[in-house]
Enzyme design. Structure first.
Site, PDB file in Angstrom:
ATOM      1  N   ASP A  51       0.852  -1.186   0.000  1.00 60.37           N
ATOM      2  CA  ASP A  51       0.000   0.000   0.000  1.00 60.37           C
ATOM      3  C   ASP A  51       0.897   1.248   0.000  1.00 60.37           C
ATOM      4  OD1 ASP A  51      -2.155   1.699   0.077  1.00 60.37           O
ATOM      5  OD2 ASP A  51      -3.101   0.808   1.825  1.00 60.37           O
ATOM      6  N   GLU A  59      -9.528   7.563   4.626  1.00 53.28           N
ATOM      7  CA  GLU A  59      -8.657   6.866   5.571  1.00 53.28           C
ATOM      8  C   GLU A  59      -7.935   7.821   6.523  1.00 53.28           C
ATOM      9  OE1 GLU A  59      -5.260   5.258   3.490  1.00 53.28           O
ATOM     10  OE2 GLU A  59      -5.816   6.358   1.709  1.00 53.28           O
TER      11      GLU A  59
HETATM   12  C1  BGC Z   1      -5.043   3.241   0.568  1.00 55.69           C
HETATM   13  C2  BGC Z   1      -5.400   2.240  -0.475  1.00 55.69           C
HETATM   14  C3  BGC Z   1      -5.361   2.877  -1.831  1.00 55.69           C
HETATM   15  C4  BGC Z   1      -4.028   3.532  -2.057  1.00 55.69           C
HETATM   16  C5  BGC Z   1      -3.913   4.218  -3.393  1.00 55.69           C
HETATM   17  C6  BGC Z   1      -3.779   3.983   0.236  1.00 55.69           C
HETATM   18  O1  BGC Z   1      -3.504   4.986   1.135  1.00 55.69           O
HETATM   19  O2  BGC Z   1      -4.908   2.591   1.821  1.00 55.69           O
HETATM   20  O3  BGC Z   1      -6.663   1.685  -0.218  1.00 55.69           O
HETATM   21  O4  BGC Z   1      -5.628   1.916  -2.809  1.00 55.69           O
HETATM   22  O5  BGC Z   1      -3.801   4.478  -1.056  1.00 55.69           O
HETATM   23  O6  BGC Z   1      -4.633   5.380  -3.446  1.00 55.69           O
HETATM   24  C1  BGC Z   2      -3.357  10.063  -1.975  1.00 57.24           C
HETATM   25  C2  BGC Z   2      -4.123   8.807  -1.698  1.00 57.24           C
HETATM   26  C3  BGC Z   2      -3.356   8.004  -0.746  1.00 57.24           C
HETATM   27  C4  BGC Z   2      -2.971   8.813   0.476  1.00 57.24           C
HETATM   28  C5  BGC Z   2      -2.130   8.013   1.413  1.00 57.24           C
HETATM   29  C6  BGC Z   2      -3.033  10.793  -0.696  1.00 57.24           C
HETATM   30  O1  BGC Z   2      -2.318  11.947  -0.952  1.00 57.24           O
HETATM   31  O2  BGC Z   2      -4.075  10.868  -2.818  1.00 57.24           O
HETATM   32  O3  BGC Z   2      -4.361   8.080  -2.845  1.00 57.24           O
HETATM   33  O4  BGC Z   2      -4.081   6.891  -0.397  1.00 57.24           O
HETATM   34  O5  BGC Z   2      -2.310   9.994   0.141  1.00 57.24           O
HETATM   35  O6  BGC Z   2      -1.547   8.792   2.429  1.00 57.24           O
END
Ligand code: BGC
Ligand code: BGC
Length: 622
Positions: free
Chosen positions: A265, A462
């Protein structure tokens, strides 16, 4: 997935590749930190477009041109292995990064709808929109089993029941890959089971429980041929999944026979160790094949090369990873496909077509769960003078949630195409009015027969979606984990909606106090403690994050269709401030959900047959 296995061709390609080219294939960079020239020079195996990351003006043509340039660069230069990169995106509820794409309800709502056929239709529609944009890979579905609703990613989960997640997940995988878009089941494994629901935290469970709750949902998807698996940020009993040889190599690859790509990830390997070389070595040796190293990809390539040369990582491990990557590319057919701009489905007219938007409306409708219906508040009648209020009544960004246009989601109606819940009601009930103040101050019993108050959460994704009563919890979680954490600000401190969003209860109460019955619609990524709001309302609907077709919500409120959604998890009662999703003491058990026919039963002898939509709408008219 169809497609001939070019075993010999792959071995020949592998033999001709230098160590750096092989490591390049194992590398996934983010589009903002890469150019087509980088793809050529470093043989990059994959590119991702992170949440909110989009080329040019975010039109279909910009996406097609982007991947076309990557493809061209990988193919045309002599001395490069001639292997196009895979380009992936988080189309987790439709191809939401793209302007104008169809936005479906988030998974938790699909869990409430509980229909594998519906999920398959959504996966197919999403696949067609991804293909229209010239891409190949979707980082979905999440097979997370949410066990604590303080977790800000609860809405990415189909629910708390492993069997439900298993069924809907496999249906998604089969349908997506059937349309020829690569699926990525995530996050392996135990992401929904962390202590305090903390994103990236520790899932402390005995093996038997980990297996029954969090591993079991993957089996049907793996059997259905899911080509890629993304590893989770969380730890299992203190050990990070990103460095877990048992979970990745012994269990997933050897015991379960997974032959595709195991992907890390976003910067997920960084938290294994403060020393990057050790972090890289640990994750490669644990069995990860491809590395989402969005910005740090050059350093990753250099570091891994050094680790191989110093003997910390065996060449056989590198070859295994690259063989898997080439196998997936070959099974998918990437090596035989024309450039993205020339593929049959690129630019197809299915993108955001009426049929897809109808499907999103149907899904929104089927995901609504009716929790309370008294005083014959529902269904609403077309002729009623309905006041629509509440901060989420007319806000596409709020009803879509995170992973829509931007990573953490949007507020307002400017960037997403669709209809708000208010607009949906307005289309069906011509006398409805929007309380422009949204706080209910426009309510007047002489003018309004009933009020629909749309309340709830504002978007998050998230990390930032977690509910955490104190920052000391990070230190506590950190102490449970062997490795580092990435602290992010939480959404709120309490699961009690009246504490987190007091404006909602105030709005309901101010309207109810004027003698107008209130139908409350809760837009949220998870169940919240809502006893006060339910008490103050005549009817109450859990709407989840219904997506961009708000008319679907209006259709069940108006009785055009009956409510059919059922809770995909137990709904916490007042004593569940800790967020644990358990049946004991639940306000409503999993599987609960009223229908309008329940209203009919309560109406007794004079009840009108609720099977015909017209008659249902008529209930309130007499
Ligand atoms: C998330 C994933 C996601 C990835 C790409 C990560 O931070 O946990 O679910 O697919 O980013 O955006
Ligand atoms: C990205 C996401 C990713 C996240 C993780 C963001 O800046 O756009 O895709 O999952 O960072 O920290």
């Amino acid at each position: 997935m169809a497609g001939k296995d070019h075993k010999e061709l792959l071995s020949a390609k592998l033999e001709r590749m230098s160590l750096r080219q092989k490591i390049g294939q194992m590398t996934m960079a983010e589009r903002l930190s890469t150019t087509a020239e980088d793809v050529r020079r470093h043989s990059l195996g994959a590119i991702l477009c992170g949440g909110g990351s989009h080329p040019g003006n975010n039109e279909l043509v910009d996406w097609i041109a982007m991947n076309d340039a990557f493809w061209q660069a990988a193919m045309d230069e002599e001395g490069s292995p001639g292997i196009p990169p895979l380009v992936g995106v988080d189309a987790v509820h439709g191809h939401g990064n793209l302007k104008g794409a169809t936005v479906f309800p988030h998974n938790i709502g699909l869990g409430a709808a509980g229909d594998p056929q519906l999920v398959a239709e959504i996966a197919r529609a999403t696949a067609r929109e991804i293909l229209a944009s010239g891409l190949e890979w979707n980082f979905a579905p999440a097979l997370s089993v949410a066990r604590n609703c303080k977790w800000g990613r609860s809405y990415e989960s189909f629910g708390s029941d492993p069997a439900l997640v298993a069924r809907l997940g496999a249906s998604y995988v089969e349908a997506l890959q059937g349309e020829r878009v690569i699926a990525c089941v995530k996050h392996w494994v135990g992401d929904g089971g962390t202590w305090q629901g903390m994103d990236q935290g520790d899932t402390a469970l005995p093996w038997e429980e980990l297996e029954a709750t969090h591993i079991a949902p993957y089996l049907p998807s793996l059997q259905a041929g899911a080509l890629t698996v993304m590893v989770s940020f969380n730890s299992w009993n203190g050990d990070k999944c990103h460095g877990h040889r048992f979970l990745v190599t012994e269990l997933l690859k050897q015991r379960l026979g997974f032959a595709g790509i195991v992907l890390s990830d976003w910067n997920g390997i960084d938290y294994l160790d403060a020393d990057y070389a050790i972090a890289v070595r640990k994750s490669v040796n644990a069995g990860l094949d491809m590395f989402m190293v969005p910005e740090r990809w050059r350093e990753f390539i250099d570091t891994l090369e050094g680790q191989v040369r110093e003997g910390h990582v065996e060449l056989a491990r590198i070859d295994d990873a690259v063989r898997r990557i080439l196998r997936v590319k070959s099974r998918y057919g990437l090596l035989d496909m024309p450039r993205p701009a020339h593929r049959a489905k690129t630019g197809n007219a299915d993108f955001a077509c009426a049929a897809h938007r109808d499907l999103a409306r149907k899904a929104a409708r089927q995901s609504q769960v009716l929790l309370k219906n008294e005083r014959q508040a529902l269904p609403l009648g077309r002729e009623q003078r309905i006041l629509v209020a509440g901060k989420n009544a007319h806000n596409l960004g709020h009803q879509c949630g995170g992973w829509t246009v931007s990573w953490q989601g949007e507020s307002g109606n400017g960037t997403i195409t669709g209809e708000t819940i208010w607009q949906g009601i307005q289309a069906l009930a011509p006398q409805a009015v929007l309380d422009e103040s949204l706080d209910g101050s426009g309510a007047d019993p002489r003018l309004h027969d009933v009020a629909v108050v749309v309340i709830g959460e504002t978007p998050y994704a998230e990390g930032h979606g977690d509910i955490r009563h104190g920052d000391h919890l990070f230190a506590e979680a950190g102490a449970m984990i062997n490795g580092l954490m990435n602290p992010l600000d939480a959404y709120a401190k309490s699961l009690v909606l009246a504490e987190t969003h007091p404006e909602d209860l105030a709005c309901i109460r101010s309207i109810a106090a004027r003698g107008i019955p209130v139908v409350t619609v809760l837009v949220s990524g998870r169940p919240l403690i809502i006893d006060a709001e339910i008490d103050a309302s005549a009817a109450f609907v859990a709407s989840w994050l219904p997506g961009a077709e708000g008319r679907g919500v209006a259709e069940v409120l108006m009785g055009e269709h009956d409510f059919s959604g059922r809770l995909p998890l137990p709904w916490p009662g007042p004593e569940h401030g800790d967020g644990l999703l358990v049946e004991a003491g639940a306000a409503f058990p999993a599987g609960h959900g009223l229908g309008l026919s329940a209203t009919r039963q309560r109406l007794g002898e004079n009840a009108i047959d609720a099977t015909s939509p017209e008659q249902v709408a008529g209930v309130r008219r007499i």
